[in-house]
Structure formats: C-alpha cells, structure tokens
Design a protein around this motif. Structure first.
Motif, PDB file in Angstrom:
ATOM      1  N   PRO A  19       8.067 -17.875  -0.035  1.00  0.00           N
ATOM      2  CA  PRO A  19       6.992 -17.630   0.909  1.00  0.00           C
ATOM      3  C   PRO A  19       7.370 -18.049   2.327  1.00  0.00           C
ATOM      4  O   PRO A  19       8.126 -18.989   2.531  1.00  0.00           O
ATOM      5  N   ASP A  20       6.842 -17.329   3.290  1.00  0.00           N
ATOM      6  CA  ASP A  20       7.034 -17.649   4.700  1.00  0.00           C
ATOM      7  C   ASP A  20       5.798 -18.411   5.156  1.00  0.00           C
ATOM      8  O   ASP A  20       4.753 -17.820   5.389  1.00  0.00           O
ATOM      9  N   SER A  21       5.915 -19.726   5.245  1.00  0.00           N
ATOM     10  CA  SER A  21       4.757 -20.553   5.586  1.00  0.00           C
ATOM     11  C   SER A  21       4.258 -20.290   6.992  1.00  0.00           C
ATOM     12  O   SER A  21       3.144 -20.637   7.335  1.00  0.00           O
ATOM     13  N   ALA A  22       5.078 -19.632   7.832  1.00  0.00           N
ATOM     14  CA  ALA A  22       4.662 -19.334   9.203  1.00  0.00           C
ATOM     15  C   ALA A  22       3.962 -17.978   9.299  1.00  0.00           C
ATOM     16  O   ALA A  22       3.489 -17.613  10.364  1.00  0.00           O
ATOM     17  N   ALA A  23       3.895 -17.225   8.198  1.00  0.00           N
ATOM     18  CA  ALA A  23       3.284 -15.902   8.234  1.00  0.00           C
ATOM     19  C   ALA A  23       1.814 -16.007   8.600  1.00  0.00           C
ATOM     20  O   ALA A  23       1.102 -16.891   8.124  1.00  0.00           O
ATOM     21  N   THR A  24       1.369 -15.089   9.435  1.00  0.00           N
ATOM     22  CA  THR A  24      -0.047 -15.008   9.760  1.00  0.00           C
ATOM     23  C   THR A  24      -0.767 -14.466   8.541  1.00  0.00           C
ATOM     24  O   THR A  24      -0.364 -13.460   7.968  1.00  0.00           O
ATOM     25  N   ALA A  25      -1.820 -15.136   8.145  1.00  0.00           N
ATOM     26  CA  ALA A  25      -2.589 -14.705   6.980  1.00  0.00           C
ATOM     27  C   ALA A  25      -3.894 -14.061   7.426  1.00  0.00           C
ATOM     28  O   ALA A  25      -4.538 -14.513   8.377  1.00  0.00           O
ATOM     29  N   TYR A  26      -4.251 -12.994   6.752  1.00  0.00           N
ATOM     30  CA  TYR A  26      -5.558 -12.366   6.913  1.00  0.00           C
ATOM     31  C   TYR A  26      -6.285 -12.500   5.596  1.00  0.00           C
ATOM     32  O   TYR A  26      -5.714 -12.261   4.528  1.00  0.00           O
ATOM     33  N   ARG A  27      -7.524 -12.892   5.661  1.00  0.00           N
ATOM     34  CA  ARG A  27      -8.389 -12.971   4.490  1.00  0.00           C
ATOM     35  C   ARG A  27      -9.303 -11.752   4.515  1.00  0.00           C
ATOM     36  O   ARG A  27      -9.607 -11.217   5.583  1.00  0.00           O
ATOM     37  N   PHE A  28      -9.710 -11.308   3.363  1.00  0.00           N
ATOM     38  CA  PHE A  28     -10.730 -10.275   3.329  1.00  0.00           C
ATOM     39  C   PHE A  28     -11.857 -10.712   2.416  1.00  0.00           C
ATOM     40  O   PHE A  28     -11.675 -11.518   1.511  1.00  0.00           O
ATOM     41  N   ARG A  29     -13.035 -10.213   2.728  1.00  0.00           N
ATOM     42  CA  ARG A  29     -14.203 -10.468   1.899  1.00  0.00           C
ATOM     43  C   ARG A  29     -15.161  -9.303   2.061  1.00  0.00           C
ATOM     44  O   ARG A  29     -14.919  -8.412   2.865  1.00  0.00           O
ATOM     45  N   GLY A  30     -16.207  -9.321   1.305  1.00  0.00           N
ATOM     46  CA  GLY A  30     -17.166  -8.230   1.391  1.00  0.00           C
ATOM     47  C   GLY A  30     -16.645  -6.930   0.806  1.00  0.00           C
ATOM     48  O   GLY A  30     -17.123  -5.864   1.158  1.00  0.00           O
ATOM     49  N   MET A  31     -15.665  -7.008  -0.107  1.00  0.00           N
ATOM     50  CA  MET A  31     -15.164  -5.799  -0.778  1.00  0.00           C
ATOM     51  C   MET A  31     -16.255  -5.284  -1.710  1.00  0.00           C
ATOM     52  O   MET A  31     -16.764  -6.032  -2.543  1.00  0.00           O
ATOM     53  N   ALA A  32     -16.592  -4.029  -1.549  1.00  0.00           N
ATOM     54  CA  ALA A  32     -17.614  -3.440  -2.405  1.00  0.00           C
ATOM     55  C   ALA A  32     -17.373  -1.947  -2.533  1.00  0.00           C
ATOM     56  O   ALA A  32     -16.892  -1.305  -1.603  1.00  0.00           O
ATOM     57  N   SER A  33     -17.737  -1.417  -3.690  1.00  0.00           N
ATOM     58  CA  SER A  33     -17.741   0.029  -3.923  1.00  0.00           C
ATOM     59  C   SER A  33     -19.117   0.388  -4.450  1.00  0.00           C
ATOM     60  O   SER A  33     -19.673  -0.329  -5.293  1.00  0.00           O
ATOM     61  N   ALA A  34     -19.651   1.495  -3.976  1.00  0.00           N
ATOM     62  CA  ALA A  34     -20.946   1.968  -4.477  1.00  0.00           C
ATOM     63  C   ALA A  34     -20.827   2.203  -5.977  1.00  0.00           C
ATOM     64  O   ALA A  34     -19.830   2.757  -6.441  1.00  0.00           O
ATOM     65  N   PRO A  35     -21.824   1.771  -6.750  1.00  0.00           N
ATOM     66  CA  PRO A  35     -21.735   1.938  -8.206  1.00  0.00           C
ATOM     67  C   PRO A  35     -21.419   3.372  -8.641  1.00  0.00           C
ATOM     68  O   PRO A  35     -20.619   3.585  -9.547  1.00  0.00           O
ATOM     69  N   ALA A  36     -21.994   4.358  -7.975  1.00  0.00           N
ATOM     70  CA  ALA A  36     -21.769   5.755  -8.350  1.00  0.00           C
ATOM     71  C   ALA A  36     -20.350   6.225  -8.023  1.00  0.00           C
ATOM     72  O   ALA A  36     -19.908   7.250  -8.537  1.00  0.00           O
ATOM     73  N   ALA A  37     -19.631   5.487  -7.183  1.00  0.00           N
ATOM     74  CA  ALA A  37     -18.281   5.905  -6.763  1.00  0.00           C
ATOM     75  C   ALA A  37     -17.177   5.080  -7.410  1.00  0.00           C
ATOM     76  O   ALA A  37     -15.999   5.297  -7.113  1.00  0.00           O
ATOM     77  N   ARG A  38     -17.516   4.167  -8.295  1.00  0.00           N
ATOM     78  CA  ARG A  38     -16.502   3.307  -8.906  1.00  0.00           C
ATOM     79  C   ARG A  38     -15.521   4.126  -9.713  1.00  0.00           C
ATOM     80  O   ARG A  38     -15.878   5.100 -10.360  1.00  0.00           O
ATOM     81  N   GLY A  39     -14.254   3.704  -9.639  1.00  0.00           N
ATOM     82  CA  GLY A  39     -13.213   4.388 -10.380  1.00  0.00           C
ATOM     83  C   GLY A  39     -12.663   5.619  -9.678  1.00  0.00           C
ATOM     84  O   GLY A  39     -11.830   6.328 -10.236  1.00  0.00           O
ATOM     85  N   ARG A  40     -13.116   5.866  -8.431  1.00  0.00           N
ATOM     86  CA  ARG A  40     -12.652   7.045  -7.695  1.00  0.00           C
ATOM     87  C   ARG A  40     -11.717   6.688  -6.544  1.00  0.00           C
ATOM     88  O   ARG A  40     -11.430   7.519  -5.697  1.00  0.00           O
ATOM     89  N   GLY A  41     -11.225   5.430  -6.512  1.00  0.00           N
ATOM     90  CA  GLY A  41     -10.199   5.057  -5.550  1.00  0.00           C
ATOM     91  C   GLY A  41     -10.677   4.455  -4.245  1.00  0.00           C
ATOM     92  O   GLY A  41      -9.865   4.207  -3.350  1.00  0.00           O
ATOM     93  N   HIS A  42     -11.966   4.180  -4.125  1.00  0.00           N
ATOM     94  CA  HIS A  42     -12.473   3.640  -2.862  1.00  0.00           C
ATOM     95  C   HIS A  42     -11.990   2.219  -2.601  1.00  0.00           C
ATOM     96  O   HIS A  42     -11.567   1.896  -1.484  1.00  0.00           O
ATOM     97  N   GLY A  43     -12.038   1.360  -3.598  1.00  0.00           N
ATOM     98  CA  GLY A  43     -11.575  -0.013  -3.407  1.00  0.00           C
ATOM     99  C   GLY A  43     -10.097  -0.063  -3.051  1.00  0.00           C
ATOM    100  O   GLY A  43      -9.687  -0.766  -2.126  1.00  0.00           O
ATOM    101  N   ALA A  44      -9.283   0.700  -3.763  1.00  0.00           N
ATOM    102  CA  ALA A  44      -7.844   0.734  -3.477  1.00  0.00           C
ATOM    103  C   ALA A  44      -7.587   1.280  -2.078  1.00  0.00           C
ATOM    104  O   ALA A  44      -6.732   0.775  -1.352  1.00  0.00           O
ATOM    105  N   ALA A  45      -8.333   2.315  -1.674  1.00  0.00           N
ATOM    106  CA  ALA A  45      -8.148   2.902  -0.343  1.00  0.00           C
ATOM    107  C   ALA A  45      -8.519   1.903   0.747  1.00  0.00           C
ATOM    108  O   ALA A  45      -7.822   1.797   1.765  1.00  0.00           O
ATOM    109  N   VAL A  46      -9.593   1.161   0.546  1.00  0.00           N
ATOM    110  CA  VAL A  46      -9.999   0.144   1.525  1.00  0.00           C
ATOM    111  C   VAL A  46      -8.921  -0.926   1.627  1.00  0.00           C
ATOM    112  O   VAL A  46      -8.553  -1.339   2.742  1.00  0.00           O
ATOM    113  N   LEU A  47      -8.387  -1.384   0.502  1.00  0.00           N
ATOM    114  CA  LEU A  47      -7.336  -2.407   0.543  1.00  0.00           C
ATOM    115  C   LEU A  47      -6.068  -1.893   1.224  1.00  0.00           C
ATOM    116  O   LEU A  47      -5.461  -2.615   2.019  1.00  0.00           O
ATOM    117  N   ARG A  48      -5.653  -0.670   0.927  1.00  0.00           N
ATOM    118  CA  ARG A  48      -4.459  -0.110   1.581  1.00  0.00           C
ATOM    119  C   ARG A  48      -4.659  -0.018   3.090  1.00  0.00           C
ATOM    120  O   ARG A  48      -3.787  -0.409   3.873  1.00  0.00           O
TER     121      ARG A  48
END
Length: 179
Positions: free
Chosen positions: A83-112
């Motif tokens: 690990p690079d201890s000097a690396a700038t870290a970004y945290r994420f929170r508030g990840m959510a997918s609409a229940p009707a859209a789960r499993g259609r790639g929205h969470g993965a697309a948001v993370l990418r």
C-alpha cells in the motif's frame, strides 16, 4: 428485449437525495438522507439513469477522507503491491439503487464513474463503510473487506471495503457529463 443503456453523470446533491432517502433511510425524516460531507467543496455526486429517462436509478457520493487505520497489504486493485500510505483516499457513501432497477448495473456503473472521477482528482484509494449484506456486490467490483464487522446504530452491520485506484491526469474534453 432491448436492455436500456445505463448512463452516469456528475450531479448536484439535490438530484440524489430522494433516492438516498427512499432506499437508505426509509421511515426517517428526509433530512436523515443529507450527509455532512454533501457540503464539502471537494465532494461530488454520481447518478445513474437508463437511456434518456430522467429518473435517478442509482447514486453515490464521493469525497476526500483518509482511510481509517493502517492500510491492508496488499491492496486490492491495479497494482496489488504494497500500500501507498501517501495515496489520497476518497470515501464514498450514500450508494443506492432503486429497488426496481436492482441487478441492472446501476451500482457498478456509479462505482466505475466515481472511481474514475476520484482518480482524475488525484485519488489512489477508494473506500467505504458498506452494509454487510452488500459484501458480494463490493467484492465483485474488486473491493476487499478490511477489519471486523461493526454496527452503525439505526442502520445495521457494516464492513470497511477498500480498493486501490490509479490517479490520472484529466485530458482535454475528459469531463463527466450532466444529464
């Protein structure tokens, strides 16, 4: 049957609050979906949509915050080295997918999209406090659980998930779009 294309965009926090509230804070006042980090000038919000439809079906909020504690070795991600201890870290929170859209790639697309934007801003590490039931999702995206499970009162059991990303320099015209 044609599967709609998932698109992502950088958006103001107001675009993601309703989905956050519906999915992450049901039964609580709408204000419970607002995070202190939303006001950080370095924070950004990613929303996902299907095709040209205006409805937000996935979201996440990303902001600079040091990784809590020592970094795991090796880090999951592109280098898989020490690990690079000097690396700038970004945290994420508030990840959510609409229940009707789960499993259609929205969470993965948001993370990418969030990882790409964080890397463009100089981040070398992406992490979150993720709900334990979402472990499989995060691991499929290349993250690794780090440390012991803990409980966030009123929300439930969580783990810290971490992924090394490559910082990059933005090229001309390389800007995330708006819906």
């Amino acid at each position: 049957m044609t599967v709609p294309v998932v698109r992502t965009a950088l958006v103001p926090v107001s675009e993601v609050l309703d989905l956050r509230w519906e999915v992450l804070r049901p039964g609580l006042p709408r204000e419970a979906a607002a995070f202190p980090e939303d006001g950080d000038p370095a924070a950004f919000h990613i929303a996902s949509y299907e095709g040209d439809a205006p409805e937000v079906l996935g979201c996440g909020t990303f902001f600079p915050e040091p990784f809590p504690g020592p970094l795991p070795e090796p880090l999951p991600g592109p280098s898989s080295g020490p690990p690079d201890s000097a690396a700038t870290a970004y945290r994420f929170r508030g990840m959510a997918s609409a229940p009707a859209a789960r499993g259609r790639g929205h969470g993965a697309a948001v993370l990418r999209a969030g990882a790409a934007e964080a890397a463009a801003r100089g981040a070398g590490l992406l992490w979150c406090n993720g709900r334990t039931p979402a472990r499989g999702f995060y691991e499929r995206q290349g993250f690794r659980a780090h440390g012991e499970e803990f409980v966030i009162e009123g929300v439930g059991p969580h783990l810290v998930f971490v992924l090394e990303i490559r910082p990059r320099t933005r090229r001309t015209g390389d800007v995330a779009g708006r819906p």
